[in-house]
Scaffold this motif. Sequence first.
Motif, PDB file in Angstrom:
ATOM      1  N   LEU A  81       0.134  -3.125   0.403  1.00  0.00           N
ATOM      2  CA  LEU A  81      -1.166  -2.665  -0.091  1.00  0.00           C
ATOM      3  C   LEU A  81      -1.565  -1.394   0.660  1.00  0.00           C
ATOM      4  CD1 LEU A  81      -2.990  -6.122  -0.207  1.00  0.00           C
ATOM      5  CD2 LEU A  81      -1.825  -4.939  -2.074  1.00  0.00           C
ATOM      6  N   ASN A 124      -5.239   3.630  -2.814  1.00  0.00           N
ATOM      7  CA  ASN A 124      -4.834   4.223  -4.090  1.00  0.00           C
ATOM      8  C   ASN A 124      -5.754   5.392  -4.421  1.00  0.00           C
ATOM      9  OD1 ASN A 124      -7.221   3.234  -5.474  1.00  0.00           O
ATOM     10  ND2 ASN A 124      -6.261   1.203  -5.386  1.00  0.00           N
ATOM     11  N   VAL A 125      -5.622   5.926  -5.597  1.00  0.00           N
ATOM     12  CA  VAL A 125      -6.331   7.173  -5.982  1.00  0.00           C
ATOM     13  C   VAL A 125      -7.834   7.041  -5.815  1.00  0.00           C
ATOM     14  CG1 VAL A 125      -6.572   6.508  -8.423  1.00  0.00           C
ATOM     15  CG2 VAL A 125      -6.434   8.941  -7.781  1.00  0.00           C
ATOM     16  N   ASP A 126      -8.347   5.793  -5.896  1.00  0.00           N
ATOM     17  CA  ASP A 126      -9.806   5.601  -5.889  1.00  0.00           C
ATOM     18  C   ASP A 126     -10.404   5.496  -4.498  1.00  0.00           C
ATOM     19  OD1 ASP A 126      -8.908   3.691  -8.614  1.00  0.00           O
ATOM     20  OD2 ASP A 126     -10.228   5.432  -8.771  1.00  0.00           O
TER      21      ASP A 126
HETATM   22  C1  SDX Z   1      -6.152   2.372 -10.803  1.00  0.00           C
HETATM   23  O1  SDX Z   1      -2.000   1.216 -13.182  1.00  0.00           O
HETATM   24  C2  SDX Z   1      -2.400   2.380 -12.786  1.00  0.00           C
HETATM   25  O2  SDX Z   1      -1.650   3.338 -12.707  1.00  0.00           O
HETATM   26  C3  SDX Z   1      -3.880   2.475 -12.444  1.00  0.00           C
HETATM   27  C4  SDX Z   1      -4.345   3.780 -11.831  1.00  0.00           C
HETATM   28  C5  SDX Z   1      -4.252   4.930 -12.820  1.00  0.00           C
HETATM   29  O3  SDX Z   1      -4.180   6.090 -12.366  1.00  0.00           O
HETATM   30  O4  SDX Z   1      -4.348   4.659 -14.051  1.00  0.00           O
HETATM   31  O5  SDX Z   1      -3.567   4.079 -10.677  1.00  0.00           O
HETATM   32  C6  SDX Z   1      -5.817   3.696 -11.419  1.00  0.00           C
HETATM   33  O6  SDX Z   1      -6.554   1.492 -11.508  1.00  0.00           O
HETATM   34  C7  SDX Z   1      -5.918   2.172  -9.331  1.00  0.00           C
HETATM   35  C8  SDX Z   1      -6.259   0.713  -8.866  1.00  0.00           C
HETATM   36  C9  SDX Z   1      -7.785   0.634  -8.679  1.00  0.00           C
HETATM   37  N1  SDX Z   1      -8.177  -0.772  -8.407  1.00  0.00           N
HETATM   38  C10 SDX Z   1      -8.576  -1.156  -7.190  1.00  0.00           C
HETATM   39  O7  SDX Z   1      -8.562  -0.441  -6.183  1.00  0.00           O
HETATM   40  C11 SDX Z   1      -9.089  -2.609  -7.140  1.00  0.00           C
HETATM   41  C12 SDX Z   1      -8.491  -3.310  -5.924  1.00  0.00           C
HETATM   42  N2  SDX Z   1      -7.041  -3.501  -6.143  1.00  0.00           N
HETATM   43  C13 SDX Z   1      -6.610  -4.679  -6.773  1.00  0.00           C
HETATM   44  O8  SDX Z   1      -7.480  -5.436  -7.503  1.00  0.00           O
HETATM   45  C14 SDX Z   1      -5.134  -4.730  -7.130  1.00  0.00           C
HETATM   46  O9  SDX Z   1      -4.448  -4.201  -6.072  1.00  0.00           O
HETATM   47  C15 SDX Z   1      -4.695  -4.053  -8.414  1.00  0.00           C
HETATM   48  C16 SDX Z   1      -5.480  -4.528  -9.570  1.00  0.00           C
HETATM   49  C17 SDX Z   1      -4.823  -2.583  -8.270  1.00  0.00           C
HETATM   50  C18 SDX Z   1      -3.216  -4.392  -8.621  1.00  0.00           C
HETATM   51  O10 SDX Z   1      -3.152  -5.744  -8.892  1.00  0.00           O
HETATM   52  P1  SDX Z   1      -1.735  -6.480  -9.098  1.00  0.00           P
HETATM   53  O11 SDX Z   1      -0.628  -5.503  -9.184  1.00  0.00           O
HETATM   54  O12 SDX Z   1      -1.894  -7.471 -10.208  1.00  0.00           O
HETATM   55  O13 SDX Z   1      -1.521  -7.202  -7.738  1.00  0.00           O
HETATM   56  P2  SDX Z   1      -2.096  -8.606  -7.404  1.00  0.00           P
HETATM   57  O14 SDX Z   1      -3.534  -8.696  -7.781  1.00  0.00           O
HETATM   58  O15 SDX Z   1      -1.157  -9.635  -7.937  1.00  0.00           O
HETATM   59  O16 SDX Z   1      -2.016  -8.566  -5.794  1.00  0.00           O
HETATM   60  C19 SDX Z   1      -0.830  -8.942  -5.122  1.00  0.00           C
HETATM   61  C20 SDX Z   1      -1.338  -9.589  -3.845  1.00  0.00           C
HETATM   62  C21 SDX Z   1      -2.289 -10.753  -4.114  1.00  0.00           C
HETATM   63  O17 SDX Z   1      -2.217 -11.621  -2.992  1.00  0.00           O
HETATM   64  P3  SDX Z   1      -1.189 -12.896  -3.048  1.00  0.00           P
HETATM   65  O18 SDX Z   1      -1.461 -13.621  -4.367  1.00  0.00           O
HETATM   66  O19 SDX Z   1       0.203 -12.299  -2.996  1.00  0.00           O
HETATM   67  O20 SDX Z   1      -1.542 -13.716  -1.844  1.00  0.00           O
HETATM   68  O21 SDX Z   1      -2.093  -8.622  -3.084  1.00  0.00           O
HETATM   69  C22 SDX Z   1      -3.450  -9.082  -2.989  1.00  0.00           C
HETATM   70  C23 SDX Z   1      -3.663 -10.105  -4.082  1.00  0.00           C
HETATM   71  O22 SDX Z   1      -4.689 -11.025  -3.699  1.00  0.00           O
HETATM   72  N3  SDX Z   1      -4.292  -7.883  -3.202  1.00  0.00           N
HETATM   73  C24 SDX Z   1      -5.373  -7.592  -2.504  1.00  0.00           C
HETATM   74  C25 SDX Z   1      -5.824  -6.358  -2.998  1.00  0.00           C
HETATM   75  N4  SDX Z   1      -5.023  -5.941  -3.980  1.00  0.00           N
HETATM   76  C26 SDX Z   1      -4.060  -6.901  -4.098  1.00  0.00           C
HETATM   77  N5  SDX Z   1      -6.010  -8.257  -1.492  1.00  0.00           N
HETATM   78  C27 SDX Z   1      -7.114  -7.656  -0.999  1.00  0.00           C
HETATM   79  N6  SDX Z   1      -7.611  -6.448  -1.419  1.00  0.00           N
HETATM   80  C28 SDX Z   1      -6.983  -5.795  -2.419  1.00  0.00           C
HETATM   81  N7  SDX Z   1      -7.462  -4.611  -2.847  1.00  0.00           N
END
Ligand code: SDX
Length: 435
Positions: free
Chosen positions: A365, A368-370
Amino acid sequence: MLKKNTITLKDNSTGKEIELPILRPSEGTPTIDVRSLYRELGYFTYDPGFLSTASCRSSITFMDGENGILRYRGYSIEELAAKSTFLETCYLLMYGDLPNQDELKEFDVIITHHTILHEAFKRFYSGFRRDAHPMAIMVGVVGALSAFYQEENDVHDPNCRLISAHRLISKMPTIAAWSYRYAHGLPFMYPKNSLDYSSNFLYMMFATPAEDYTPDPVMVKALDLLLILHADHEQNASTSTVRLTGSSEANPFAAVAAGIASLWGPAHGGANEAVIRMLMDIIESGKDVQHYIDRAKDKTDRFRLMGFGHRVYKNYDPRARIIRKVCHDLLKNLGANNEYQQLFDLSVQLEEIALKDEYFISRNLYPNVDFYSGVILLAMGIPLNMFTVIFALARTVGWITHWDEMMQDPESRIGRPRQLYSGELTRKYVKLEKR
Ligand code: SDX
């Protein structure tokens, strides 16, 4: 002699084997062509969230998540951020090559001369409450564009597709700026053809009819860079939404309105606004950063470190690295006691602690861009609820380019996924009095 380009799938319950073609990319991960799987072996594939599923063939953007690489039409995001402009990047994404001087000039003239909205659009805004979220306005107003261009909406005509792309790229800054002006009870400012794309947007956002206004060139450059960095990103949720909507032959304005709706979510484009709200909450709470890092790791707590993590990047998002540097330089330019420094310093502290923490390291983790973009937007005077609008403004070129690529793709068909059914087996209807 091993066949290099197939994979053998054996159904151990029947012993039946099939050969599935391996499709080789020009770069990146090879894919297994499973289109014959159901017909030949009677199975669907199961992949909620599409972690291992390629939805299409595309030549627009390449991402290597393991190594933090992003390229538009083969050009690295680092080079484009340092040397290009957003308008030139729009041309590159749409036409596939960097323009020469005449091509760029012609493109500039086209985009500049489509920025005006039909006067009737003003009445759409007055239908919203003043406190309407600008993304709600964007979804409505962009979808309504299809009501004004009914004569050129043959999605199979390349000329209709091109004029729709030009109109969307041109009009998004006007639509976005007017959503801000309406929310603040300010008069709508019309675009000025003498201004470049990013200057025109800041002009429509912050100018007043009462006096002359020249956007700050430092802010114009920072905005233009942010637009380049947000222009496209392969098959993300909102782009996939545009493709799926467009696959039914819906018009491009409706498809982009669907993309705006998808981008709004805090897990996607809404994260930039959510990051600043998170930082402000942390500062207001007076609690230390470790408390929030622990909350982000606690599975019983819905709190996530917003701006952290990514489906594809399992390394530092290359855009975040660039934005962090721009943010640092911009704040330095504003002077030591600027009101945004505390937000930036807190972001750096969060990043430093998280990147040393096993939970984040083991899950790859990274920022990211945001994560840093919100501080730049605040420093520009852009209010929180306009952050995702700016993201939508930039991503419009990516959405419409993917839509156009899909409409030209001979392999493209209406998107209609199947399911793993987990519901009831057949049941007989029972009369009400007998239940
Ligand atoms: C954008 O797809 C793109 O290209 C998007 C983007 C674009 O330019 O279009 O890049 C723009 O959307 C960037 C992302 C912005 N979102 C956030 O910052 C929100 C916070 N991030 C997450 O919600 C998450 O990381 C995602 C949604 C971005 C990705 O989710 P995934 O790939 O489905 O990963 P996941 O939720 O399955 O996480 C994997 C693990 C999990 O833990 P375990 O089940 O393995 O125990 O990582 C953990 C998650 O709980 N996790 C986080 C986390 N992000 C993932 N834990 C705490 N904080 C976080 N931010």
